[in-house]
Structures are given as structure tokens and as C-alpha cells.
Design an enzyme around this catalytic site. Structure first.
Site: not given
Ligand code: GAR
Length: 208
Positions: A92, A109, A65, A141, A12, A90, A143-145
């Protein structure tokens, strides 16, 4: 006064940087809550010591999820945030969760996106012989990263760097750029033009 909810999974330190900046500079925003998916996340103690509400939504207690994200959204929304800040969170996220916070959720990121999405960014940058590395704050958004880039910081990769030494150099920059990006958002200083984030007063969106 705008309300910020910060999601963490561990140490953190980016959350700390934002909490400190928020308190010290008389921002038009306050941190309403810090939420972790891990009960043992170190950052929770810091937040509680600062009198900030803390919550845990343990991903291990949810079968899917979708179920985890639904509970997480319920807990976040109790704090009626204007902005959700992912700070070393961390997990998704499902498309439905991302959609729910469209344009009001940001992430940091540890790479110069779009290079090195995913994990082990510093190790991969060293292995690839990169001479420059860095960090990126972006809107989230599905899409990851990916997602519109708000600010980036660049640092050199030195010949004798290890994953550890490079990550420390980048992290110091993360602590600079993340509070800055959050401040721009809560001040309504950013515009999205054709998918590109532009600072309305032309402040530099690159730290070298
Ligand atoms: C930071 O380096 C952040 O960029 C990274 O995790 C670290 C968290 O540190 N995030 C990601 O890798 C997300 N894809 P912190 O808990 O001390 O802020």
C-alpha cells in the site's frame, strides 16, 4: 525514447509480458529498471537475465511506510522514469508517494474495478456467484485500487471454476492488456477527460 520502471513483489509474469512486448515490437520506450520490495522475488532473475538493471528496496528494513516509500522513490528516480508500472507490487502506497508519480504511475488489478478492490479477488468473485470476472489497468491515485481506468479485460466465470482456474484465465488476459496499456501511454495516445481515460484514436479499451 521513454523510460519505464517496473515494480514487482513476486513472480513478475506481467513484468515479463511488458519486457517482451517492449523488445519485440520496437517500442518508443525501454524498461530502465525492475525494482522489488522482496529480495527473493522470482521476477528479478528474469529481468537480470535480460540485462535490465534490478534493485531491491526491502520493506522489512524500513520502520514506517513513509520511510520505505521515500527510499523507494529515491531508487526509482535514479532511473529517471517517464512511467512507473506496478506489476504485482503488493504494498500500500502513501499519498505523498502517489502524488510524486501523479499521472505517471499505473497498476494492474485482477478484477473488473470498481468491483473487488483489495485481495482474493477471484475467490470473492466465485463466492458471490459472479458470471464474469476480469482485470483492470488503471492510473494510480491515493485510494487503493481506484483511479481512472485505461483498459479492462473480461472473462467468463465457469460453473466448476476454482480460485486457481479463474486466476489463470484472468492472468492470460492481464498479459494482453498490460503491454497494450503501457504502449498507449508511451505513445501519448491517451487523454483524460473529466476523470475518464479516452483513447485518442478510439482503440477499444475493452478486451472480451
Ligand atoms: C497479478 O494477477 C496482478 O493482477 C495482481 O498480482 C498478480 C501478480 O502476478 N496484482 C494485485 O493483486 C494488485 N492489487 P505477476 O507477478 O505474475 O505479474
Amino acid at each position: 525514447m521513454k523510460r519505464i520502471v517496473i515494480l514487482i513483489s513476486g513472480r513478475g509474469s506481467n513484468m515479463e509480458a511488458i519486457v517482451d512486448a517492449c523488445a519485440a515490437e520496437g517500442w518508443p520506450a525501454s524498461v530502465a529498471a525492475v525494482i522489488s520490495n522482496r529480495p527473493d522475488a522470482k521476477g528479478l532473475q528474469f529481468a537480470a537475465a535480460r540485462g535490465i538493471a534490478t534493485d531491491v528496496v526491502d520493506h522489512k528494513q524500513h520502520a514506517t511506510r513513509e520511510a520505505f516509500d521515500a527510499e523507494l522513490a529515491r531508487v526509482i528516480d535514479r532511473h529517471t522514469p517517464d512511467l512507473v508500472v506496478l506489476a504485482g507490487f503488493m504494498r500500500i502506497l502513501t499519498p505523498g508517494f502517489v502524488e510524486h508519480y501523479a499521472q505517471r504511475m499505473v497498476n494492474i488489478h485482477p478484477s473488473l474495478l470498481p468491483a473487488f478492490t483489495g485481495l482474493h479477488t477471484h475467490r470473492r468473485a466465485i463466492e458471490q456467484g459472479c458470471k464474469i470476472a476480469g482485470a483492470t489497468v488503471h492510473y494510480v491515485t491515493a485510494e487503493l485500487d481506484h483511479g481512472p481506468i485505461i483498459v479492462q479485460a473480461a472473462v467468463p466465470v465457469l460453473p466448476d471454476d476454482t480460485e486457481d482456474s479463474l486466476s489463470k484465465r484472468v492472468l492470460a488476459r492481464e498479459h494482453q492488456i498490460y503491454p497494450r496499456a503501457v504502449r498507449w501511454i508511451v505513445e501519448d495516445a491517451l487523454d483524460l477527460r473529466d476523470g475518464v481515460v479516452v483513447h485518442r484514436r478510439g482503440e477499444p479499451q475493452l478486451v472480451l
